[in-house]
Design an enzyme around this catalytic site. Structure first.
Site, PDB file in Angstrom:
ATOM      1  N   HIS A   1       0.958  -1.121  -0.009  1.00 43.70           N
ATOM      2  CA  HIS A   1       0.012   0.125   0.001  1.00 43.70           C
ATOM      3  C   HIS A   1       0.905   1.263  -0.016  1.00 43.70           C
ATOM      4  O   HIS A   1       1.967   1.281   0.034  1.00 43.70           O
ATOM      5  CB  HIS A   1      -0.991   0.116   1.179  1.00 43.70           C
ATOM      6  CG  HIS A   1      -0.400   0.380   2.546  1.00 43.70           C
ATOM      7  ND1 HIS A   1      -1.174   0.908   3.517  1.00 43.70           N
ATOM      8  CD2 HIS A   1       0.704   0.223   2.834  1.00 43.70           C
ATOM      9  CE1 HIS A   1      -0.265   1.240   4.701  1.00 43.70           C
ATOM     10  NE2 HIS A   1       0.776   0.815   4.059  1.00 43.70           N
TER      11      HIS A   1
ATOM     12  N   CYS B   1       6.099   6.831   3.675  1.00 47.71           N
ATOM     13  CA  CYS B   1       4.869   6.265   3.197  1.00 47.71           C
ATOM     14  C   CYS B   1       4.141   6.542   2.102  1.00 47.71           C
ATOM     15  O   CYS B   1       3.220   5.801   1.780  1.00 47.71           O
ATOM     16  CB  CYS B   1       4.047   6.194   4.718  1.00 47.71           C
ATOM     17  SG  CYS B   1       4.418   5.806   6.102  1.00 47.71           S
TER      18      CYS B   1
ATOM     19  N   HIS C   1       5.010   0.509  -0.688  1.00 46.85           N
ATOM     20  CA  HIS C   1       5.645  -0.575   0.324  1.00 46.85           C
ATOM     21  C   HIS C   1       4.823  -1.313   0.922  1.00 46.85           C
ATOM     22  O   HIS C   1       3.641  -1.458   0.189  1.00 46.85           O
ATOM     23  CB  HIS C   1       6.482   0.278   1.484  1.00 46.85           C
ATOM     24  CG  HIS C   1       5.483   1.064   2.213  1.00 46.85           C
ATOM     25  ND1 HIS C   1       4.749   2.233   1.938  1.00 46.85           N
ATOM     26  CD2 HIS C   1       4.917   0.844   3.616  1.00 46.85           C
ATOM     27  CE1 HIS C   1       4.091   2.566   2.793  1.00 46.85           C
ATOM     28  NE2 HIS C   1       3.964   1.726   3.893  1.00 46.85           N
TER      29      HIS C   1
ATOM     30  N   HIS D   1       3.591  -4.682   4.024  1.00 43.74           N
ATOM     31  CA  HIS D   1       3.384  -4.943   5.328  1.00 43.74           C
ATOM     32  C   HIS D   1       2.923  -6.622   5.430  1.00 43.74           C
ATOM     33  O   HIS D   1       2.195  -7.052   4.781  1.00 43.74           O
ATOM     34  CB  HIS D   1       2.300  -4.122   6.294  1.00 43.74           C
ATOM     35  CG  HIS D   1       2.890  -2.825   6.469  1.00 43.74           C
ATOM     36  ND1 HIS D   1       4.021  -2.454   6.943  1.00 43.74           N
ATOM     37  CD2 HIS D   1       2.537  -1.720   5.733  1.00 43.74           C
ATOM     38  CE1 HIS D   1       4.106  -1.254   7.257  1.00 43.74           C
ATOM     39  NE2 HIS D   1       3.248  -0.655   6.532  1.00 43.74           N
TER      40      HIS D   1
ATOM     41  N   ASP E   1      -5.105 -10.557   0.435  1.00 41.44           N
ATOM     42  CA  ASP E   1      -3.666 -11.159   0.540  1.00 41.44           C
ATOM     43  C   ASP E   1      -2.921 -11.126  -0.563  1.00 41.44           C
ATOM     44  O   ASP E   1      -3.653 -11.506  -1.781  1.00 41.44           O
ATOM     45  CB  ASP E   1      -4.072 -12.651   1.053  1.00 41.44           C
ATOM     46  CG  ASP E   1      -2.704 -13.259   1.480  1.00 41.44           C
ATOM     47  OD1 ASP E   1      -1.698 -12.629   1.997  1.00 41.44           O
ATOM     48  OD2 ASP E   1      -2.466 -14.239   1.271  1.00 41.44           O
ATOM     49  N   HIS E   2      -1.724 -10.609  -0.455  1.00 48.90           N
ATOM     50  CA  HIS E   2      -0.885 -10.745  -1.802  1.00 48.90           C
ATOM     51  C   HIS E   2      -1.329  -9.735  -2.636  1.00 48.90           C
ATOM     52  O   HIS E   2      -1.260  -9.929  -4.008  1.00 48.90           O
ATOM     53  CB  HIS E   2      -0.486 -12.076  -2.307  1.00 48.90           C
ATOM     54  CG  HIS E   2       0.381 -12.683  -1.631  1.00 48.90           C
ATOM     55  ND1 HIS E   2       0.224 -13.216  -0.158  1.00 48.90           N
ATOM     56  CD2 HIS E   2       1.755 -13.177  -1.543  1.00 48.90           C
ATOM     57  CE1 HIS E   2       1.413 -13.952   0.200  1.00 48.90           C
ATOM     58  NE2 HIS E   2       2.231 -13.603  -0.564  1.00 48.90           N
TER      59      HIS E   2
ATOM     60  N   GLU F   1      -0.397  -3.327  11.712  1.00 48.13           N
ATOM     61  CA  GLU F   1       0.257  -2.984  10.508  1.00 48.13           C
ATOM     62  C   GLU F   1       1.706  -3.518  10.522  1.00 48.13           C
ATOM     63  O   GLU F   1       2.202  -3.860   9.649  1.00 48.13           O
ATOM     64  CB  GLU F   1       0.132  -1.407  10.116  1.00 48.13           C
ATOM     65  CG  GLU F   1       0.902  -1.050   9.072  1.00 48.13           C
ATOM     66  CD  GLU F   1       0.519   0.406   8.844  1.00 48.13           C
ATOM     67  OE1 GLU F   1       0.032   0.783   7.661  1.00 48.13           O
ATOM     68  OE2 GLU F   1       0.846   1.353   9.521  1.00 48.13           O
TER      69      GLU F   1
END
Lengths: 141, 141, 141, 141, 141, 141
Positions: C20, C39, C45, C47, C85-86, C130
């Protein structure tokens, strides 16, 4: 130019929940209770076991991987976790028949289950946690 | 001057290792296996349970404490851990007799064991982890 | 006899890995970089997000459970994890379209995804990590 | 008198949050998706990476240290973390240009970044976690 | 349309390492040693304290945040961590002067330090771990 | 038949809470403060130390164990933990007298305390965490 071979050690973690007890069938109940204490409880106790499987190898140029960890995960499930997760290690697990259910013995038997199915890289280490306070490592020695 | 009463919530963690299985004695084996799956295994499985006991209260002026956490630890051992650690929850634990061994039920019965023995502060919450992925909280409601 | 209803709070954890970035589309690049710093990186980037879903309810007499946590896990996968996810939260996730990808906003949108599908008990809290250093909780208020 | 040299292995941990995707630029999109699955997502996904850097050496008599870990931390920041934290590993990181962004490759490249700047002791191992379930170790072999 | 206000609870974690001892200056050494045991050691002992600060609020439309957690981190450092990290809580910390150094008292005093400096949202909870086995929470009551 | 000897590495974890400071008695206060920074604080700071003791050996046929980990725990308590837990490492610990209280030095001295009392297997490694971010390992080299 570097003369390194770029040998890496890649690890996949999994877990299983199982019951077990520690006892020596050649000993009397009293001897077992005296030596193993509460770990000898006849009705069993249990743990959340964490297992780390480490392969040694060189990353493939096409995939960037030693072995696809999803395949390693599948191998771990088929040959170990499906046999031991939510089971009684003393009663239900074929590869532990006739063995005392200590983590020292379990880790050696798990090695025998996994090693024939590692296609890429070489099985390097299995680390098995019984609790966060005690664990065992085996390097196939 | 502040009008706060300085009410704090103080927590002590402990753990126990136990075997259990999920099954309803009013159901057939097939029904139990169908509903509970591998959790119904007749030979049991087990977990490393983590338990957090939280008291609500105000720190004593002489001790700086709501309740001496070493005393709370002793109470947890005498009335809960000594009865359930390295035991089979279905077979060995007096306060679980006649109850299904789900964490939802275990946490309520543990509350009943502890509450009469909290001398300082008030029992506020019991949190019980079965695995790192599932846990239950009970506030005595 | 106790007059307690034995209301428990039962939690299931899962995780997802996603990319994100934080930025406000109504701001210039300079404003975004000035406010959000690293950010706001245009190439994103990411998490490892951990999510905890808590239900409030009373254990069923036949099952000992508020809701079968395997069913809750399935609901979490179908309505949240399979979508996020992913993935890239800014670009790929339907329920985040038009929303800034902060964890404060993500947790509210995940609540909307899950709430209609909780059959037993009541959705009580969603907690979203996060990193291990920052997380958000939402109680549907 | 002991004939030991008191060789110790000292480790400093850090972390970074980054986006990446797995894909082979010599393969078609279909091939990449077939092999790497969701890890090939074109819009990237991401992780909280944990990195452990281990030095081997003997403690200095004046400082009690192999290397001041605050200096090691500075080196890790200057040569690795400042380049990769809150970045896209495929697009933004100079030392990963032309390399597939697998952890097997990342750990080898990070070694090359750090090794020239270790002034005391010897770089012994870099351990890199992608998730708590998979990690890689590299010993410069 | 939803009538929810989207109130979220956002938490930032930090840590500090400090020495302390438990003792009541109005008691004799014998009384202190008898009551507090090894925690009363005159030469102090110490801990790695973890602190979680939770704010309650609604995310700003322009930033997606209740309060910029980097600013919260700065506030935590300026008014708490810079005063207590790598210090002796009994001797070095101005806001603990005249207070017994129990975590019940520390958490209340930290609240007083932080509350005046929370600009967005409202200080909701401070959670302070002394060890992984014992912690305290304070909600400003 | 396998020609393996089934050599395993078995580990027991414990922890202790202690105060310490870093300083070189041959340096001036200014030199100490300049080099060690806040770690030199004259009134000490402290940590929750985690210690992992690893033995190498072969499981006994009668017990399934290299060494009974409860006995290892007793040895760790008698020769290390009882001397260092809730103590000031600079002032109270006999085996650290005249040594700088760095973890590099502590781990070597702990080895000397434990090695003579390992009856089964061989002392292989001691790993000592000062914080979750820095730790040291010693193999008796």
């Amino acid at each position: 130019m570097s003369d390194k071979k770029n040998i890496v050690y890649i690890t996949r973690k999994a877990h299983f929940n199982a019951a077990h007890r520690l006892f020596n069938p050649r000993w009397t109940d009293e001897q077992n209770e005296q030596f193993f204490g509460k770990c000898a409880n006849k009705n069993y106790h249990g743990h959340n076991f964490d297992i780390y499987v480490t392969l040694k190898g060189v990353a493939d140029e096409n995939t960037g991987m030693v072995m696809d960890l999803r395949k390693l995960k599948d191998v771990m499930h088929e040959f170990v976790l499906d046999k031991i997760d939510h089971k009684n290690i003393n009663l239900d697990v074929d590869f532990m028949k006739g063995k005392m259910a200590s983590i020292e013995n379990i880790v050696v038997e798990i090695w025998k289950q996994l090693e024939p199915h590692i296609e890429n890289g070489k099985l390097h280490c299995i680390k098995l946690f019984e609790t966060e306070n005690q664990f065992v490592e085996y390097y196939g020695e």
